[in-house]
Scaffold this active site. Sequence first.
Site, PDB file in Angstrom:
ATOM      1  N   THR A   1       0.883  -1.265   0.060  1.00 38.31           N
ATOM      2  CA  THR A   1       0.029  -0.090  -0.374  1.00 38.31           C
ATOM      3  C   THR A   1       0.255   1.588  -0.023  1.00 38.31           C
ATOM      4  OG1 THR A   1      -0.197   0.640   2.470  1.00 38.31           O
ATOM      5  CG2 THR A   1      -1.487  -1.530   1.703  1.00 38.31           C
ATOM      6  N   ASP A   2       0.614   2.284  -0.646  1.00 45.56           N
ATOM      7  CA  ASP A   2       0.906   3.662   0.067  1.00 45.56           C
ATOM      8  C   ASP A   2       0.869   3.619   1.662  1.00 45.56           C
ATOM      9  OD1 ASP A   2       2.239   5.768  -0.748  1.00 45.56           O
ATOM     10  OD2 ASP A   2       0.991   6.841  -2.248  1.00 45.56           O
ATOM     11  N   TYR A   3       1.428   4.826   1.625  1.00 44.07           N
ATOM     12  CA  TYR A   3       1.460   5.477   3.599  1.00 44.07           C
ATOM     13  C   TYR A   3       0.377   5.081   4.134  1.00 44.07           C
ATOM     14  CZ  TYR A   3       4.086   7.692   6.815  1.00 44.07           C
ATOM     15  OH  TYR A   3       4.728   8.137   7.998  1.00 44.07           O
TER      16      TYR A   3
END
Length: 764
Positions: free
Chosen positions: A287-289
């Site tokens: 995932t992104d942050y």
Amino acid sequence: MKNTGLILFSIVIAMSVYNPSIGQTTTEERFVQKADSILSLMTLEEKLGQLNLPAAGDFTTGQAASSNIAEKIKAGKVGGLFNIKTAEKIRDVQKVAVEESRLGIPLLFGMDVIHGYETVFPIPLGISSSWDMKLIEKSARIAAIEASADGINWTFSPMTDVSRDPRWGRVSEGNGEDPYLGARIAKAMIKGYQGDDLSLNNTIMACVKHFALYGAPEAGRDYHTVDMSRQKMFNEYFLPYKAAVEAGVGSVMTSFNDIDGIPASGNKWLMTEVLRNQWGFDGFVVTDYTAINEMIDHGLGDLQTVSAMALNAGVEMDMVGEGFLTTLEKSLKEGKVTEKQIENAARLILVAKFKLGLFDDPYRYTGAERAKKEVFTPENRKIAREIASQSIVLLKNEGSILPIQKKGTIALIGPLADNRENMTGTWSVAGKFEESVSLHDGLKNAVGDRAKIIYAKGANVVADSLLESRVSIFGKPTYRDNRPASVLIEEALEVAKNADVIVAAMGESAEMTGEASSMTNIELDEKQRELLKALLETGKPVVMVLFTGRPMALKWEDENMPVILNAWFAGSEAGDAIADVLFGDVNPSAKITATFPQNVGQVPIYYNHKNTGRPLPEGEWFQKFRSNYLDVSNDPLYPFGYGLSYTTFEYGDLKLGNTDLKGDQKLQVSVNLKNTGKYDGSEVVQLYIRDLVASITRPVKELKGFQKVPLKAGESKIITFEISTEDLKFYNYDLDFDWEPGEFEIMVGGNSRDVVKGKVNWVK
């Protein structure tokens, strides 16, 4: 001393390699078998730990063993870290994982190596303007060599999001508006990062992002919702991601936005059906942050619910949020996820570590001596200068003021004229900002004692001090001058009166584009424009050097400035590269990869739009009851593919090998290109196709090929393209990928607007 757990699973791995029962297997299969051997020894908690990717915020050399994250590493609760730099620090942390955890599984170390490591190249939007795949691949190769020498083995790049909205700050991080060009660049970047063998210690694993559609947020506002048809997804936005998968990218990052009402990190259709089943992706998804946690605010449920949703969708690694680590065990007990899903996720991450050679030598990327020899070297900086000069776009050169001569007195004026920290642009997290070459330094380096360089700031980057404070948060100061704007202008005029030519360094600061840097006003700041007006009134030739991370609305500047040279943010060697172009040591050849609008009201504006049922006739400005505006023409300020040279190029008539084709025949397309000016130069020759009649509406033109052609002054060359039915294919209403017979328009030119044309009929 290494723990007994590491010794135990080393024996198991050895058995998996030499066990005669395995027989002939591929490298990939052997890695899977090795991973399964480790999985058989792991507790559930350790399996979940492999899915956890925290930021390395609390590590400093010598303190790794006592930090909060270190305790999690010892407990087997971390699969990788990001945002930690230097071989020494990373070795310190890897030692905790390998020698103090039960099984001693090595960590991945990631970083946003976006457009270079310490040697910074132009921002991606800038380097895409070179249209030079060899240079683009070389930039990624150097970035991989430098990053891997300093302990990094994983980069969150390339960003391949197609974007047609310059209000969106992250347009600077992508390759512009065209999917075909974006796909070519994605493949070049991944080849540069990963090479042919990820186990070599000078290659790093790439991560294509952001999957998917992140570049099309409503209102151009970062993280905002995205809504489009599946035909538009497949035909206009998916191609660069798919190309990355075909190039063997090791990992994929999810986007923040929703797709069909479901956030990407929880979207099973996207992550499993498209990415794995249709495209055959075999790496892992991260995932992104905190993207999993953010699904709570999307309205999808609590952390346990959205974490289970992400795992079920096909996400393997959770960046920062720790939802996998803290909730999946409960979801497993409640039957909301399966142990097979958890094991599959952990397996894919372990396989990646095997591919990187981390089980053979966990410290392979942490040799401090390598970093001293291979990072930010004079040779790398020399190449960065070359690449930067090939990315600078000449937008206007009235009266052939450029190139200027290295003599007399040159006034350098503007808020970006003497600011080395802003030369590298956004997402240059490892760059040595203080060692970048400013434009002031570059001009002085170029002229030596042959000319005099005099300087004044003349204006602040933005008049609004509060706005300026919001765009200077990453250590790239704008050096605000709090004196009245009139005083700054008067000071600049005092300097300019003694000059033979004025170079005006204008535009945005580095962090006015990038993540969370969306803007509704994409014009030049009002005080910068006032400064330009005052400089023009001197009657001296004024060369505007534009620093920007987005296509700006420059209608006034185009109407009034004799010269506009778009430098983007050109990286560590920006000043020297810009000077090379200003003085004619390099003839500009770059072409913009994103349309420049006349004003923000035209946004989104892009070349490969569809027709309407009431199109404005070609060459017309306005007709009532046609698709147009009352106050401005439909035309862009500068079209996709546009860029000037110090020489001129002439295109002959289009030659078609055949005008009636059948089935798998190939079409030969040629045009005579002549350098009609007095300078040697290079032209980016662009091939476009239009499908004139189809089962669904089709774009007015689509890029299908390009060649960067060097020609000496007066030289001519026949440029040839070959078109096959593969170039005619598209996803129809039922999402079948095929071509349809009929009439096609073929276009070749130096930009998407100025082309020579021909037509062919192609039947099955």
